[in-house]
Design a protein around this motif. Structure first.
Motif, PDB file in Angstrom:
ATOM      1  N   THR A   1       0.723  -1.267   0.124  1.00 38.48           N
ATOM      2  CA  THR A   1      -0.070   0.079  -0.035  1.00 38.48           C
ATOM      3  C   THR A   1       1.263   1.179   0.130  1.00 38.48           C
ATOM      4  O   THR A   1       1.887   1.478   0.742  1.00 38.48           O
ATOM      5  CB  THR A   1      -0.855   0.054   1.135  1.00 38.48           C
ATOM      6  OG1 THR A   1      -1.778  -1.332   1.309  1.00 38.48           O
ATOM      7  CG2 THR A   1      -1.773   1.290   1.423  1.00 38.48           C
ATOM      8  N   LEU A   2       0.515   2.032  -0.919  1.00 37.74           N
ATOM      9  CA  LEU A   2       1.274   3.378  -0.832  1.00 37.74           C
ATOM     10  C   LEU A   2       0.365   4.496  -0.923  1.00 37.74           C
ATOM     11  O   LEU A   2      -0.621   4.584  -1.645  1.00 37.74           O
ATOM     12  CB  LEU A   2       2.109   3.598  -2.144  1.00 37.74           C
ATOM     13  CG  LEU A   2       2.897   4.692  -2.709  1.00 37.74           C
ATOM     14  CD1 LEU A   2       4.002   4.904  -1.644  1.00 37.74           C
ATOM     15  CD2 LEU A   2       3.422   4.755  -3.959  1.00 37.74           C
ATOM     16  N   ASN A   3       0.375   5.380  -0.092  1.00 38.68           N
ATOM     17  CA  ASN A   3      -0.270   6.664   0.132  1.00 38.68           C
ATOM     18  C   ASN A   3       0.477   7.846  -0.236  1.00 38.68           C
ATOM     19  O   ASN A   3       1.681   8.218   0.164  1.00 38.68           O
ATOM     20  CB  ASN A   3      -0.633   6.841   1.629  1.00 38.68           C
ATOM     21  CG  ASN A   3      -1.505   5.735   2.189  1.00 38.68           C
ATOM     22  OD1 ASN A   3      -2.468   5.281   1.689  1.00 38.68           O
ATOM     23  ND2 ASN A   3      -0.813   5.133   3.114  1.00 38.68           N
ATOM     24  N   VAL A   4       0.113   8.118  -1.474  1.00 34.55           N
ATOM     25  CA  VAL A   4       0.751   9.628  -2.083  1.00 34.55           C
ATOM     26  C   VAL A   4      -0.076  10.560  -2.782  1.00 34.55           C
ATOM     27  O   VAL A   4      -0.943  10.084  -3.549  1.00 34.55           O
ATOM     28  CB  VAL A   4       2.014   9.003  -3.017  1.00 34.55           C
ATOM     29  CG1 VAL A   4       1.040   8.331  -4.375  1.00 34.55           C
ATOM     30  CG2 VAL A   4       2.651  10.148  -3.867  1.00 34.55           C
TER      31      VAL A   4
ATOM     32  N   GLY B   1      -2.581  11.907  -1.560  1.00 34.19           N
ATOM     33  CA  GLY B   1      -4.026  11.762  -1.371  1.00 34.19           C
ATOM     34  C   GLY B   1      -4.624  10.315  -2.000  1.00 34.19           C
ATOM     35  O   GLY B   1      -5.579  10.039  -1.947  1.00 34.19           O
ATOM     36  N   TYR B   2      -3.706  10.017  -2.919  1.00 30.14           N
ATOM     37  CA  TYR B   2      -4.116   8.675  -3.576  1.00 30.14           C
ATOM     38  C   TYR B   2      -3.753   7.440  -2.554  1.00 30.14           C
ATOM     39  O   TYR B   2      -2.586   7.395  -2.029  1.00 30.14           O
ATOM     40  CB  TYR B   2      -3.375   8.450  -5.024  1.00 30.14           C
ATOM     41  CG  TYR B   2      -3.735   9.493  -5.995  1.00 30.14           C
ATOM     42  CD1 TYR B   2      -5.199   9.186  -6.599  1.00 30.14           C
ATOM     43  CD2 TYR B   2      -3.015  10.574  -6.218  1.00 30.14           C
ATOM     44  CE1 TYR B   2      -5.574  10.039  -7.383  1.00 30.14           C
ATOM     45  CE2 TYR B   2      -3.615  11.485  -7.099  1.00 30.14           C
ATOM     46  CZ  TYR B   2      -4.920  11.167  -7.757  1.00 30.14           C
ATOM     47  OH  TYR B   2      -5.117  12.049  -8.772  1.00 30.14           O
ATOM     48  N   ASN B   3      -4.514   6.262  -2.574  1.00 31.10           N
ATOM     49  CA  ASN B   3      -4.290   5.168  -1.918  1.00 31.10           C
ATOM     50  C   ASN B   3      -4.030   4.175  -2.840  1.00 31.10           C
ATOM     51  O   ASN B   3      -5.001   3.411  -3.187  1.00 31.10           O
ATOM     52  CB  ASN B   3      -5.368   4.883  -0.881  1.00 31.10           C
ATOM     53  CG  ASN B   3      -4.707   3.893   0.430  1.00 31.10           C
ATOM     54  OD1 ASN B   3      -3.553   3.484   0.342  1.00 31.10           O
ATOM     55  ND2 ASN B   3      -5.752   3.219   0.715  1.00 31.10           N
TER      56      ASN B   3
ATOM     57  N   HIS C   1       4.365   0.050   3.952  1.00 32.04           N
ATOM     58  CA  HIS C   1       3.385   1.163   4.033  1.00 32.04           C
ATOM     59  C   HIS C   1       4.391   2.488   3.977  1.00 32.04           C
ATOM     60  O   HIS C   1       5.013   2.748   4.848  1.00 32.04           O
ATOM     61  CB  HIS C   1       2.627   1.089   5.121  1.00 32.04           C
ATOM     62  CG  HIS C   1       1.632   0.189   5.333  1.00 32.04           C
ATOM     63  ND1 HIS C   1       0.465  -0.073   4.652  1.00 32.04           N
ATOM     64  CD2 HIS C   1       1.787  -0.980   6.067  1.00 32.04           C
ATOM     65  CE1 HIS C   1      -0.060  -1.161   4.708  1.00 32.04           C
ATOM     66  NE2 HIS C   1       0.634  -1.851   5.617  1.00 32.04           N
TER      67      HIS C   1
ATOM     68  N   THR D   1       4.167   6.776   3.129  1.00 28.19           N
ATOM     69  CA  THR D   1       3.257   7.861   3.139  1.00 28.19           C
ATOM     70  C   THR D   1       4.197   9.006   2.712  1.00 28.19           C
ATOM     71  O   THR D   1       5.109   9.170   3.363  1.00 28.19           O
ATOM     72  CB  THR D   1       2.586   8.125   4.482  1.00 28.19           C
ATOM     73  OG1 THR D   1       1.968   7.069   4.921  1.00 28.19           O
ATOM     74  CG2 THR D   1       1.683   9.387   4.404  1.00 28.19           C
TER      75      THR D   1
END
Length: 186
Positions: free
Chosen positions: A160-163, A165-167, A183, A185
């Protein structure tokens, strides 16, 4: 046995991944090719098509289809784009095989319509051990030297990559050769 093969991917030597300079050369050369072709098509269609709306639609559709064929389908073929030929690279999937047509078309569409713009992609790859852009990560591709051979293998795992505002959830090869966090961020 086949189940383990389905769950494993390959890893290349860190010097076999196409870095920033090669990616910039590829982008410049391939964008120039597209601009040259589009200039010729715009020039010719100006003489052939009299209706302004039809002219705009035709050229937009041509640009989109040509870009997908050149940047997506040609890159996965043995011929490759001029940028790939000049830099001596090829594109492979996480198992070291030719990426699927769907993945290459999707990768090109991500470049053309976002959300991963070319500049952000290039900045991103500077901090990646596998020199993958976000597009590469999301569709599961590596851009590597043409004659590169895998140096190892590892399990394919979802990350999972949070970049911005995109998940994003994508598959990545996990091995001690490249230690990455599950993970991240930004």
């Amino acid at each position: 046995m086949n189940e383990n093969k389905e769950k494993s991917g390959v890893i290349y030597d860190k010097n076999d991944y196409a870095g920033l300079i090669k990616r910039i050369i590829i982008a410049v050369v391939d964008i120039l090719i597209i601009l040259i072709v589009m200039s010729a098509v715009l020039y010719l269609s100006d003489y052939i098509i009299n209706d302004e709306i039809t002219y705009i639609k035709f050229n937009f559709i041509f640009f989109f289809i040509f870009s997908i064929c050149y940047l997506g389908l040609l890159k996965r073929s043995k011929i490759r784009t001029l940028g790939y030929i000049l830099t001596g690279v090829k594109i492979v999937d996480l198992r070291g095989n030719k990426p699927s047509v769907f993945n290459m078309v999707f990768r090109t569409i991500l470049l053309l319509v976002g959300p991963f713009e070319l500049i952000f992609d290039i900045i991103w790859l500077m901090h990646e051990s596998t020199k993958q852009t976000l597009r590469d990560k999301y569709v599961g591709t590596y851009v590597i030297n043409k004659n590169a051979n895998p140096v190892g293998s590892g399990l394919l795992q979802s990350v999972t990559l949070n970049v911005l505002g995109y998940n994003l959830v994508y598959r990545e090869v996990k091995d001690e050769y490249f230690k990455t966090e599950k993970h991240t961020t930004i």
